[in-house]
Design a protein around this motif. Structure first.
Motif, PDB file in Angstrom:
ATOM      1  N   LEU A  76      32.255  12.603  42.721  1.00 27.58           N
ATOM      2  CA  LEU A  76      32.337  13.630  41.686  1.00 27.58           C
ATOM      3  C   LEU A  76      31.801  13.114  40.348  1.00 27.58           C
ATOM      4  CD1 LEU A  76      35.828  15.227  42.434  1.00 27.58           C
ATOM      5  CD2 LEU A  76      33.570  16.136  42.977  1.00 27.58           C
ATOM      6  N   GLY A  77      32.140  11.865  40.003  1.00 31.16           N
ATOM      7  CA  GLY A  77      31.683  11.300  38.735  1.00 31.16           C
ATOM      8  C   GLY A  77      30.174  11.176  38.664  1.00 31.16           C
ATOM      9  N   CYS A  78      29.565  10.574  39.681  1.00 27.62           N
ATOM     10  CA  CYS A  78      28.116  10.391  39.661  1.00 27.62           C
ATOM     11  C   CYS A  78      27.390  11.730  39.783  1.00 27.62           C
ATOM     12  CB  CYS A  78      27.669   9.426  40.763  1.00 27.62           C
ATOM     13  SG  CYS A  78      27.345  10.174  42.360  1.00 27.62           S
ATOM     14  N   SER A  79      27.975  12.694  40.495  1.00 33.50           N
ATOM     15  CA  SER A  79      27.337  14.000  40.644  1.00 33.50           C
ATOM     16  C   SER A  79      27.338  14.769  39.323  1.00 33.50           C
ATOM     17  CB  SER A  79      28.047  14.811  41.726  1.00 33.50           C
ATOM     18  OG  SER A  79      27.988  14.147  42.964  1.00 33.50           O
ATOM     19  N   LEU A  80      28.431  14.679  38.585  1.00 34.02           N
ATOM     20  CA  LEU A  80      28.475  15.342  37.282  1.00 34.02           C
ATOM     21  C   LEU A  80      27.450  14.762  36.325  1.00 34.02           C
ATOM     22  CD1 LEU A  80      32.346  15.724  36.802  1.00 34.02           C
ATOM     23  CD2 LEU A  80      30.686  17.563  37.167  1.00 34.02           C
ATOM     24  N   VAL A  81      27.360  13.428  36.292  1.00 37.89           N
ATOM     25  CA  VAL A  81      26.390  12.782  35.403  1.00 37.89           C
ATOM     26  C   VAL A  81      24.962  13.093  35.851  1.00 37.89           C
ATOM     27  CG1 VAL A  81      25.546  10.575  34.523  1.00 37.89           C
ATOM     28  CG2 VAL A  81      27.999  10.941  34.814  1.00 37.89           C
ATOM     29  N   THR A  83      23.890  15.609  37.597  1.00 39.19           N
ATOM     30  CA  THR A  83      23.574  17.022  37.392  1.00 39.19           C
ATOM     31  C   THR A  83      23.259  17.307  35.934  1.00 39.19           C
ATOM     32  OG1 THR A  83      25.001  17.644  39.247  1.00 39.19           O
ATOM     33  CG2 THR A  83      24.426  19.370  37.679  1.00 39.19           C
ATOM     34  N   ALA A  84      24.067  16.767  35.025  1.00 41.89           N
ATOM     35  CA  ALA A  84      23.812  16.991  33.594  1.00 41.89           C
ATOM     36  C   ALA A  84      22.463  16.420  33.177  1.00 41.89           C
ATOM     37  CB  ALA A  84      24.936  16.365  32.770  1.00 41.89           C
ATOM     38  N   VAL A  85      22.188  15.181  33.565  1.00 50.63           N
ATOM     39  CA  VAL A  85      20.915  14.554  33.210  1.00 50.63           C
ATOM     40  C   VAL A  85      19.754  15.221  33.955  1.00 50.63           C
ATOM     41  CG1 VAL A  85      19.603  12.393  33.234  1.00 50.63           C
ATOM     42  CG2 VAL A  85      22.038  12.366  32.688  1.00 50.63           C
ATOM     43  N   THR A 144      24.460   7.269  40.606  1.00 57.10           N
ATOM     44  CA  THR A 144      23.803   8.277  39.773  1.00 57.10           C
ATOM     45  C   THR A 144      22.287   8.162  39.876  1.00 57.10           C
ATOM     46  OG1 THR A 144      25.669   8.225  38.216  1.00 57.10           O
ATOM     47  CG2 THR A 144      23.613   9.187  37.430  1.00 57.10           C
ATOM     48  N   VAL A 145      21.785   6.925  39.893  1.00 55.46           N
ATOM     49  CA  VAL A 145      20.335   6.713  40.042  1.00 55.46           C
ATOM     50  C   VAL A 145      19.851   7.242  41.393  1.00 55.46           C
ATOM     51  CG1 VAL A 145      18.558   4.927  40.268  1.00 55.46           C
ATOM     52  CG2 VAL A 145      20.272   4.746  38.469  1.00 55.46           C
ATOM     53  N   VAL A 152      17.021  16.773  40.223  1.00 58.15           N
ATOM     54  CA  VAL A 152      15.805  17.139  39.487  1.00 58.15           C
ATOM     55  C   VAL A 152      14.877  17.976  40.361  1.00 58.15           C
ATOM     56  CG1 VAL A 152      13.728  16.237  38.366  1.00 58.15           C
ATOM     57  CG2 VAL A 152      15.934  15.149  37.953  1.00 58.15           C
ATOM     58  N   LEU A 153      14.679  17.582  41.595  1.00 59.45           N
ATOM     59  CA  LEU A 153      13.760  18.301  42.472  1.00 59.45           C
ATOM     60  C   LEU A 153      14.259  19.712  42.782  1.00 59.45           C
ATOM     61  CD1 LEU A 153      12.718  15.481  44.966  1.00 59.45           C
ATOM     62  CD2 LEU A 153      11.334  16.493  43.147  1.00 59.45           C
ATOM     63  N   VAL A 154      15.560  19.856  43.029  1.00 60.90           N
ATOM     64  CA  VAL A 154      16.109  21.178  43.344  1.00 60.90           C
ATOM     65  C   VAL A 154      16.003  22.106  42.133  1.00 60.90           C
ATOM     66  CG1 VAL A 154      18.218  22.423  43.953  1.00 60.90           C
ATOM     67  CG2 VAL A 154      17.641  20.317  45.144  1.00 60.90           C
ATOM     68  N   VAL A 155      16.377  21.626  40.957  1.00 60.39           N
ATOM     69  CA  VAL A 155      16.319  22.458  39.755  1.00 60.39           C
ATOM     70  C   VAL A 155      14.865  22.732  39.360  1.00 60.39           C
ATOM     71  CG1 VAL A 155      16.995  22.631  37.327  1.00 60.39           C
ATOM     72  CG2 VAL A 155      18.558  21.602  38.987  1.00 60.39           C
TER      73      VAL A 155
END
Length: 267
Positions: A76-81, A83-85, A144-145, A152-155
């Protein structure tokens, strides 16, 4: 006539080969899930009755529950970061022109191209040179990396297919860029954001190769816990733990796809 028979035979052979490939891929998964209900510790066929005892012992094991908690918090932590970035990066790469745009896009996509073993060793050595040693924070950064390119690719794919007329109309009616993003762009790309977030959760929850390089001793995720249990002995609890992971991995995309479809219809 002969050409038609040959084409049908080729299609039949292709179909049989495809079925054989699927059986080869998914038969071991089915065996693991089936043996998790075995009443015996033998872990082999024929099964000696059906039992839920291994699931009971699994959820009574504090170390396994701790591994689940670590995996959930990490995912959840890495996904939130990510997603935001990732959303900000996708908007910048699609909507704006600037120097080094192609280079930044390539840099973001590198985790998809570089093997995880190489990436894990490289990040570990780089952070050690900077005086940063293995910790939960390093594990969060590494995951996160790994997850960022998927977001990025999906958005990006959603933004490319989204006409700018709506955003230009909002700007022409007096809205600033922040209001335009909040009221127009964000609702339109929200299904892609949710999809990217779920991709990131799945990538983090299932990762083991890079996690072995980045985790601090004493910190275990579910995949590394399974790996550690396999090195000592093959316990029936491993089958139960593997079955739980398989169910979570399958249900998460299905639930995400259902939510995205309902969300898109509502919009």
């Amino acid at each position: 006539m002969s050409a038609t028979l040959e084409s049908r035979a080729a299609l039949w052979l292709l179909g049989l080969f495809s079925v054989a490939v699927y059986i080869f891929q998914f038969a071991p998964i089915a065996v693991v899930m089936l043996l998790s209900f075995n009443g015996s510790r033998s872990g082999a066929f024929p099964m000696e009755g059906l039992s839920l005892q291994w699931y009971e012992k699994l959820f009574a094991n504090d170390s396994i529950l701790q591994a689940f908690q670590t995996s959930i918090v990490l995912a959840l932590g890495c996904s939130l970061v990510a997603t935001a970035v990732g959303v900000m990066a996708a908007i910048a790469l699609v909507r704006y022109q600037f120097k080094a745009k192609n280079g930044i896009s390539t840099l973001i996509s590198l985790p998809l191209l570089v093997p995880e073993v190489v990436l894990g060793v490289a990040l570990l050595m780089f952070l050690k040179l900077m005086g940063v040693y293995r910790s939960f924070g390093m594990l969060l950064l590494g995951h996160t990396v790994l997850a960022l390119p998927f977001v990025v690719l999906v958005v990006q794919a959603r933004l490319v297919g989204l006409r700018q007329n709506f955003e230009e109309a909002a700007l022409s009616l007096g809205a600033n860029r922040l209001q335009t993003f909040r009221e127009v762009t964000l609702p339109l790309i929200s299904p892609a954001i949710l999809g990217g977030f779920l991709f990131a959760v799945a990538i983090s929850f299932d990762n083991i190769t890079a996690t072995l390089f980045w985790k601090k001793p004493g910190i275990e995720t579910v995949p590394t816990k399974i790996f550690a249990m396999l090195r000592t002995s093959i316990s029936p609890e491993i089958n139960a733990l593997g079955s739980v992971m398989i169910i979570v991995t399958i249900l998460l995309p299905l639930i995400g796809g259902f939510v995205v479809r309902r969300f898109s219809r509502g919009r």
